[in-house]
Design an enzyme around this catalytic site. Structure first.
Site, short mmCIF file in Angstrom:
data_model
loop_
_atom_site.label_atom_id
_atom_site.label_comp_id
_atom_site.label_asym_id
_atom_site.label_seq_id
_atom_site.Cartn_x
_atom_site.Cartn_y
_atom_site.Cartn_z
N LYS A 85 0.85 -1.19 0.00
CA LYS A 85 0.00 0.00 0.00
C LYS A 85 0.89 1.25 0.00
CE LYS A 85 -3.97 2.07 2.47
NZ LYS A 85 -4.88 1.98 3.63
N SER A 112 -9.85 2.24 2.64
CA SER A 112 -8.91 2.93 1.80
C SER A 112 -7.91 2.04 1.10
CB SER A 112 -8.14 3.95 2.64
OG SER A 112 -7.34 3.28 3.60
N SER A 134 -10.48 -0.03 6.85
CA SER A 134 -9.83 0.05 5.54
C SER A 134 -9.12 -1.21 5.08
CB SER A 134 -8.84 1.21 5.50
OG SER A 134 -9.53 2.43 5.47
#
Ligand SMILES: [Mg+2]
Ligand SMILES: [Zn+2]
Lengths: 491, 96, 483
Positions: free
Chosen positions: A77, A157, A181
């Site tokens: 990420k 997210s 998330s």
């Protein structure tokens, strides 16, 4: 197809010499090249680095040396700082930022031999539940509704990470979970993901959103794969004052434990909120599976859980407003000039931040400001204490809780964008675990009427991820979930 | 509690985010909607409840040994700077 | 007599509170492992934590906490076993994170007291409100470039103790004495070097004025005053300014000001004009700071003797005057030096020598007590020669000067230069006889009642003996022969 393997299978194949890490990595790089233009799951692809890491892994394997993840290609990420590789946090303000340090969690993965394919797309500064707030464009969910080709959101997210894993562009991915998330995108993309206990994974080198709520954790296609990844990612880090000095157990082994004799709680407050019937049906199905495996199902109450979301939307923006003050155009990142320093700050931040980030920074600034602190922030901290107490009380009665992960399946890009609060409601089931710090795992359990995946959430006691994995793996086995999105490598 | 445009401007100034008038109006509406929704917390009886600060519970602060283990890398801390002058960061002149 | 300033409307009382920022002596910074040494090249002592890079986290330095607790104990203050770090949010070029990690609601040290001594010999007890630990900011250089300010973060993150006084001070002298005393305590404890030129100790001076018996009026804060003299000047300048504002019918506005030593006046700080709303909240990156009671007790037991205790002991043990004792204990090194000289000797004589000839020599030669031109042992050797009548006090001064020049021990100088005092009564007899014979008129005057002339005869005899006559014997012999 190499890209269809689970992480555990790929690891076995590498160790047995059935294929090399270079072959495996090339397969994933090829899949990324083919599908990333459609999915936009990666902001940055580091093919050359990945191949160099794969070659190093192959050399190690040839010497008979294998660590937990030697040669395993992963997506990282873009919230994790990676040495020498641009790290954007999904924001324009960090577009030019190249750290010279490696986050503890990604360093742990590299220590264990992992190969990094690139940096996964995400909501800007991890603020969002749809991946629509990324400055690098929306991510497309590899799943589509039956008979409907409209692009769906992957959740957020960690939407890029989830889409990449679901579409078989990586064997697993790092993610972070501040309000859901990891778990919500896992549910939306039909994969597994765990938010471990607060303090289990170091936050050092992970761009901060809300320090007391941010949890690094893994996404993968199976519960066992998540356990393998978490085993590498977790561990005490003296560089993070909130990191817990507690030994990391063998999470993967816990997946095989079974649930016989476990007491599983069903928090009755999660039923309200006009839940979709198919989600409620799946939940009941999950409880039946666990009962069939020998668990005892217990009705429990988390009376303050309904205030979790409102509490979260004070605490998280407050911390974010302070954490994001460092993006001022002086030492790193993008700068928009101004006639004086204040103008420089105001221009830099107006141009550099997207509207959701600005909104939350504004809310956070307001709730901390003179005259409002007690009414908002202090009150939220007290409600948070009550939410934590709910969990401590309930875990005296049960070993784990089972709930749905999200109130809906994935929605279309552009849907629910008009009103921030509707978007915030995505996190209603996941937020309490962030406020209390207890571990939570989402496991894909079934499909809705339109053929979209739905996840169930397992919550456990602080630092008892083993029970969470045991319960999650039992559901996974019972569900026999065919995680095959329409957009995937080789499809 | 409801925000007026002046408060929105004051908050934006505190947060160092430039906002134009159209944004003030839009933000005012959005922030008020969120704050209105948050007011549900007023239903909760929090009498005598100790506020929970931070995510870790029951842990106390660990203290580090006093040793020089970092620094000595001006080039690295300056490498990402949008403007610099030699080994200094540079910003528009500040008048004290 | 209470200090007041006479205005056109009558006498004004001055009310002063001080916030002293003292740099904690430590190798590395409060929350990072970067060095703290003074004067390093720009940004060479900066970690990613200090520069607030993305993902960086603070980890507290145990030594800084220990030093803060020792300081609190030295100020007779309450030690809070549970304290917290908070964030103070504001934007500034030399504040990389956009917040300073400080302690707001729950400081590590609560209320204490500092006793100050004034020139008239009186003492006053000044309340200390609190002591908290916080990070220093970096340094902005405004004069290097016509259009830009340069920022050096070497100091960013260095540990400070902010020591806040009650508004108990009432004159520039008291403000100066407070800072001097605080600095002395910090140096005794070894928790801050007190070096004001290098910025290790800086004072924010809060000043207001009022008429006798009134409640407090609005105060202004004069920031970062970096010498004791400037603290005193800033108090006076700011008080005079405020008196003028009030007497001209105006109102003093609460604000932050700067002291300009070259003009001897304070001026408003433009950069701090913005209304402040620091939005303090507990730093979620840091856990509560919990101290062990026994550990604190251990630190208390190991504290050095502090100036007040030492002064009391010097008065009791050595019979010194309060003034001499205060002078000797102001610096720990001086007190140590003095005790090394005084031990086993005439303590008052030792005090006279240390505060007299020895201090004069330090001044004259530009040396410090840490690097003395004559060691305590050597000075003690000189006093021993006086005590055993080898030399007299007058010759001793000559020997001391020679010690400064040559570095030789006193005894060697006395021997080499033949400075032993003459105690042989025959030689003194002869010298006295010769002086009396040479001054028959003065002898007659003396005998006629002009007693004052005795000093003249002593002087003449000593002169004839090149200063080496034993003064007591010379007196005896003279008195006998003049009768
Ligand atoms: Mg101050
Ligand atoms: Zn301060």
């Amino acid at each position: 197809m190499l890209t269809d393997l689970t992480l555990a299978e790929a690891r076995a194949g590498l160790r047995a010499g059935r294929f090399s890490s270079r072959e495996l990595t090339l397969a994933f790089l090829g899949a990324i090249e083919a599908l990333n233009p459609r999915l936009n799951a990666f902001i940055t692809v580091t093919a050359e680095r990945a191949l160099a890491q794969a070659d190093a892994a192959d050399a190690a394997l040839a010497r008979g040396e294998h660590a937990a993840l030697t040669g395993i290609p992963l997506a990282i990420k873009d919230l994790y700082c990676t040495a020498g590789v641009r790290t954007t946090a999904g924001s324009r303000i960090l577009a030019p930022f190249v750290p010279s340090y490696e986050s503890t969690v990604s360093a742990n993965l590299l220590r264990d031999g992992a190969v990094f394919l690139g940096k996964a797309n995400m909501d800007e500064f991890a603020m969002g539940s749809s991946n629509m707030t990324s400055a690098y464009g929306a991510v497309t969910n590899p799943w589509t509704r039956r008979g409907d080709n409209r692009a769906l959101v992957p959740g957020g997210s960690s939407g890029g990470s989830a889409a990449a894993v679901a579409a078989r562009l990586a064997l697993g991915a790092t993610a972070t979970d501040t309000g859901g998330s990891i778990r919500q995108p896992a549910s939306f993309c039909g994969i597994a993901g765990i938010k471990p206990t607060y303090g289990r994974c170091s936050r050092w080198g992970v761009v901060a959103f809300a320090s007391s709520l941010d949890h690094p954790g893994p996404l993968a296609r199976t519960v066992e794969d998540c356990a393998i990844l978490l085993g590498s990612m977790a561990g005490f880090d003296p560089k993070d004052s909130t990191s817990a000095d507690i030994a990391v157990p063998d999470f993967a082994a816990a997946c095989a434990r079974g649930v016989k004799g476990l007491r599983i709680g069903v928090p009755r407050e999660y039923r309200s909120d006009g839940m979709a019937p198919e989600i409620e049906a799946l939940w009941r199905q999950g409880l039946d599976w666990l009962r069939a495996e020998g668990a005892e199902i217990v009705d429990v109450s988390l009376p303050h859980t309904r205030y979790g979301l409102a509490t979260y939307y004070i605490v998280a923006p407050a911390e974010a407003s302070s954490n994001l003050a460092r993006y001022d155009g002086v030492r790193f990142g993008a700068r928009t000039e101004g006639h004086d320093l204040i103008e420089l700050y105001e221009n830099t931040r107006a141009e550099g931040f997207g509207s959701e980030v600005k909104r939350r920074v504004m809310i956070g600034t307001y709730v901390l400001s003179a005259g409002y602190y007690d009414a908002y922030y202090l009150r939220a901290q007290k409600v948070r204490a009550l939410i934590l107490k709910d969990f401590t009380d309930v875990f005296q009665q049960v070993d784990a809780l089972l709930t749905p992960t999200a109130p809906t399946a994935a929605f279309a890009q552009g849907e629910r964008m008009d009103d921030p609060i509707t978007m915030y409601l995505n996190d209603v089931f996941t937020v309490p675990a962030n406020l209390s710090g207890v571990p939570g795992l989402s496991v894909p359990a079934g499909l809705d009427a339109q053929g979209l995946p739905l996840g169930l959430q397992v919550l456990g006691r602080h630092f008892d991820e083993e029970t969470v994995f045991a319960v999650g793996a039992a559901i996974e086995r019972a569900a026999g979930f065919p995680a095959l999105p329409s957009i995937r490598a080789g499809a | 509690m409801s925000l007026d445009p002046a408060t929105v401007r004051r908050i934006a100034r505190l947060a160092r985010i430039r906002v134009d008038e159209a944004q003030v109006t839009q933000m005012q509406a959005e922030l008020n909607a969120i704050l209105g929704w948050i007011e549900q917390l007023n239903e909760v009886n929090v009498d005598g409840v100790a506020p929970m600060a931070g995510g870790s519970q029951g842990m106390a602060q660990r203290l580090r040994v006093d040793a020089v283990t970092d620094g000595g890398m001006a080039d690295q801390v300056l490498a990402n700077a949008p403007d610099r002058a030699g080994a200094f960061y540079a910003v528009p002149k500040v008048v004290e | 007599m209470a200090y007041t300033i006479e205005g056109s409307s009558g006498a004004w009382e001055v009310v002063i509170g001080l916030e002293v920022h003292a740099q904690i002596i430590s190798r590395s910074k409060l929350f990072s492992g970067a060095a703290t040494a003074y004067g390093a090249p720009p940004n060479s002592q900066v970690s990613f934590v200090d520069a607030a890079f993305p993902g960086m986290l603070p980890v507290a330095n145990g030594e800084c906490i220990r030093q803060a607790v020792r300081t609190g104990l030295g100020l007779n203050a309450q030690i809070n076993l549970v304290s917290r770090f908070d964030r103070k949010n504001y934007f500034y070029a030399d504040l990389p994170a956009g917040y300073q990690i400080s302690q707001y609601e729950h400081p590590i040290v609560g209320s204490g007291v500092i006793e100050i001594e004034l020139a008239d010999g009186s003492t006053r007890r000044i309340g200390v409100t609190r002591l908290h630990v916080e990070q220093d900011a970096g340094k902005s250089l405004h004069d290097q470039d016509p259009a830009r300010t340069f920022v050096d973060l070497n100091r960013a993150g260095v540990a400070l103790m902010e020591i806040v006084s009650e508004p108990d001070l009432r004159s520039p002298e008291e403000a100066g004495a407070y800072v001097r005393k605080l600095r002395s305590i910090l140096r005794y404890l070894g928790t801050c070097d007190g070096n004001m030129e290098e910025g290790s100790l800086r004072a924010d001076v809060n000043v207001s004025v009022r008429k006798h018996g009134e409640p407090f009026r609005t105060r202004c804060e004069v920031k970062n005053v970096n010498s004791i003299r400037f603290v005193m000047q800033a108090v006076e300048a700011e008080a005079l300014r405020q008196i003028k504002v009030w007497e001209d019918g105006g109102t003093v506005q609460q604000e932050t000001r700067l002291f300009d030593p070259s003009r001897g006046e304070t001026r408003s700080m433009r950069s701090k004009e913005d209304a402040h709303d620091y939005r303090y909240f507990p730093d979620p990156d840091l856990l509560p700071l919990v101290l062990d009671e026994d550990w604190v007790a251990g630190l208390r037991a190991e504290l050095p003797e502090l100036p007040d205790a030492k002064r009391a002991r010097f008065i009791a043990e050595y019979g010194l005057s309060p003034y001499d004792a205060a002078v000797l204990v102001a610096e720990q090194a001086t007190a140590l030096f003095y005790e090394a000289v005084a031990r086993g000797r005439d303590a008052k004589q030792a005090a006279n020598w240390v505060t007299g000839d020895f201090f004069a020599a330090l001044n004259r030669l530009g040396r410090s007590i840490e690097d003395p031109p004559v060691s305590a042992a050597a000075l003690g050797g000189l006093l021993d020669l006086i005590a055993d009548n080898t030399i007299n006090g007058k010759i001793a001064k000559e020997v001391f000067e020679a010690m400064l020049e040559t570095g030789e021990p006193a005894a060697a100088i006395v021997d080499a230069r033949g400075l032993r005092q003459v105690t042989d009564t025959g030689a003194i007899d002869a010298a006295v006889d010769a002086v009396l014979a040479a001054n028959p008129d003065k002898v007659a005057e003396f005998r006629a009642g002009k007693d004052k002339l005795f000093g003249f005869f002593v002087g003449q005899v000593m002169k004839a003996m090149a200063g080496k006559g034993n003064p007591a014997l010379v007196n005896d012999v003279l008195r006998g022969k003049l009768q």
